[in-house]
Write an enzyme that holds these catalytic residues in place. Structure first.
Site, mmCIF file in Angstrom:
data_model
loop_
_atom_site.group_PDB
_atom_site.id
_atom_site.type_symbol
_atom_site.label_atom_id
_atom_site.label_comp_id
_atom_site.label_asym_id
_atom_site.label_seq_id
_atom_site.Cartn_x
_atom_site.Cartn_y
_atom_site.Cartn_z
ATOM 1 N N CYS A 1 -2.524 3.547 1.797
ATOM 2 C CA CYS A 1 -1.230 2.958 1.468
ATOM 3 C C CYS A 1 -0.821 3.300 0.045
ATOM 4 C CB CYS A 1 -1.232 1.448 1.657
ATOM 5 S SG CYS A 1 0.424 0.729 1.521
ATOM 6 N N CYS B 1 5.762 3.456 4.941
ATOM 7 C CA CYS B 1 5.340 2.614 3.826
ATOM 8 C C CYS B 1 6.489 1.681 3.460
ATOM 9 C CB CYS B 1 4.949 3.471 2.622
ATOM 10 S SG CYS B 1 4.310 2.518 1.213
#
Length: 445
Positions: A186, A368
């Site tokens: 991430c 994201c």
């Protein structure tokens, strides 16, 4: 659902890849899944519905399963750690066997893995879904620093709640958020934490006492060009000091000092360093494949699983596939990418079990949701070629609707769709939304 024919299923006397009969079926599986995270559970769930009961084994050592995309919100006080946690035993699909242990050795030439303790498990087919491990140990002093005041990380379930406590107790000084020089899970998480912290400090009335620094090893604020300008605008509005080409290499808790190695324009390390004193330090740790995978015949030179980045099939062992963060595919390592991995895996592993050549290609999708405040999100969706957005809306603009998706819809989709093998990513929705948008432009709708 495709139910595999009898010839592709397990029987009471199972044949291995080379055709030899195994005497102990309790230690042999038609499909062995290594890892019980999002990818592992999703893969096991799909094939537990296709294969006879007991044909699928899942090797996973941990008792707790975390919804890791929620850690950003936990660290910002917008969700509790308990809300992101489930017991692994309750998530194992019906008909699959949970092997609560870990793999210490892969022997793919014999279709075998060895568990901690020495037990061997054999398989006909295997899915490697071991994820990526947090490597705080690669930063000198980081492991010790995490146990001291002021240092935290939203990446770890053991330190994510500490981040919120530190932010709520912060009175002034440098608040530093770091992005490492290397693989990371991430990639947006460090700056998400930075933005949420800014919002909290403003609410508390102490933001003017803080010098907020986002120190990234990249040469720009984000790796996907389409979202660089919107994020630069967010950082400028929030008065965040963005420092590029900086890699955290050491933490000295006796001096509350963080040392950064400066990188050149090609991202290579130089001999120059920069030391910054901190009151609050959030670590974005580099990641690697798990040790057993790094040392296995599956690994490439980086240690990640070497797969065909289209079919997700091992380049060396055709009865083995990968899914999730442990692979060397060029996509960003996010839970969202797992959904499209599973779509590809479902088809290609089924083809392999039927004796056919896998040909379905993973589209490289990743997402994201960049939380830029306590109620706004930039919904970044992309692959290695650029944006791959689902909605006809402007997803590069901070939006409340995107925040609602992040906080409420995505956790539900994870628990009820992704890990149960029902969610294959938004490709179909994307096609429909593009069709509707096209019709609107043409005046048809």
């Amino acid at each position: 659902m495709v139910l595999l024919p009898f010839s592709a299923r397990n029987t009471s006397e199972t044949n291995d890849w080379n055709g030899s009969k195994l005497k102990d079926d309790s230690k042999h599986y038609k499909l062995l899944v290594v890892g019980g995270g999002a990818g592992g559970l999703g893969a096991a769930s799909k094939f537990a519905r296709k294969l006879p009961r007991g044909s699928v084994g899942i090797i996973e050592p941990h008792e707790d399963h975390y919804y890791q995309p929620g850690f950003t919100l936990v660290g910002g006080g917008l969700m509790t750690l308990r809300e992101t946690t489930r017991k692994q035993e309750k998530l194992i699909p019906s008909g699959a066997k949970w092997i609560r242990n870990e793999v210490v050795l892969f022997t793919p030439t014999q279709n075998m893995v060895t568990l901690d303790g020495g037990e061997d498990i054999s398989y006909d087919y295997m899915v490697v879904a071991m994820g990526a491990h947090l490597r705080f140990d690669k930063i000198k002093g980081a492991l010790e620093a995490l146990e001291t005041p002021g240092v935290c990380s939203n990446y770890s379930p053991f330190h994510v709640e500490k981040h919120y406590r530190e932010v709520m107790n912060f009175q002034g000084g440098n608040a530093i958020y770091t992005y490492p020089n290397g693989p990371i899970k991430c990639a947006g998480a460090p700056q998400k934490a930075c933005y949420i912290t800014d919002s909290i400090l403003r609410q508390r009335g102490v933001r003017e006492n803080a010098h907020m620094i986002y120190a990234t090893s990249l040469d720009k604020i984000f790796g996907v060009e389409n979202y660089v300008k919107p994020l630069e605008e967010v950082a400028q509005e929030k008065d965040i000091d963005v420092r590029t080409r900086r890699n955290l290499i050491e933490i000295d808790t006796s001096k509350n000092s963080a040392t950064f190695q400066l990188l050149d324009e090609n991202g290579a390390a130089t001999e120059d360093t920069e030391k910054i004193e901190y009151s609050l330090l959030h670590i974005g740790p580099p990641c690697s494949a798990p040790k057993a995978l790094r040392k296995s015949p599956f690994a490439d030179k980086t240690g990640f699983m070497d797969v065909d980045d289209g079919t997700l099939q091992s380049k060396k062992f055709p009865n083995v596939f990968g899914v999730g963060d442990c692979m060397n595919t060029p996509n960003a390592k996010t839970a969202a990418s797992v959904s499209s991995h599973l779509k590809t895996l479902d088809r290609n592993l089924t083809f392999a079990m039927l004796g056919k050549k896998p040909y379905f290609k993973y589209d490289g999708y990743a997402s994201c949701p960049l939380v830029v405040s306590k109620n706004r999100v930039i919904l970044a969706e992309f692959n290695s070629k650029g944006p791959l957005e689902t909605t006809p809306l402007n997803q590069g603009k901070p939006a409340y609707w995107a925040f609602l998706l992040k906080k409420y819809f995505m956790p539900a989709l994870y628990w009820n769709g992704l890990i149960r093998g029902y969610w294959n990513g938004p490709a179909t929705i994307r096609k429909f939304s593009r069709l509707v948008d096209s019709k609107k432009r043409q005046g048809v709708l």
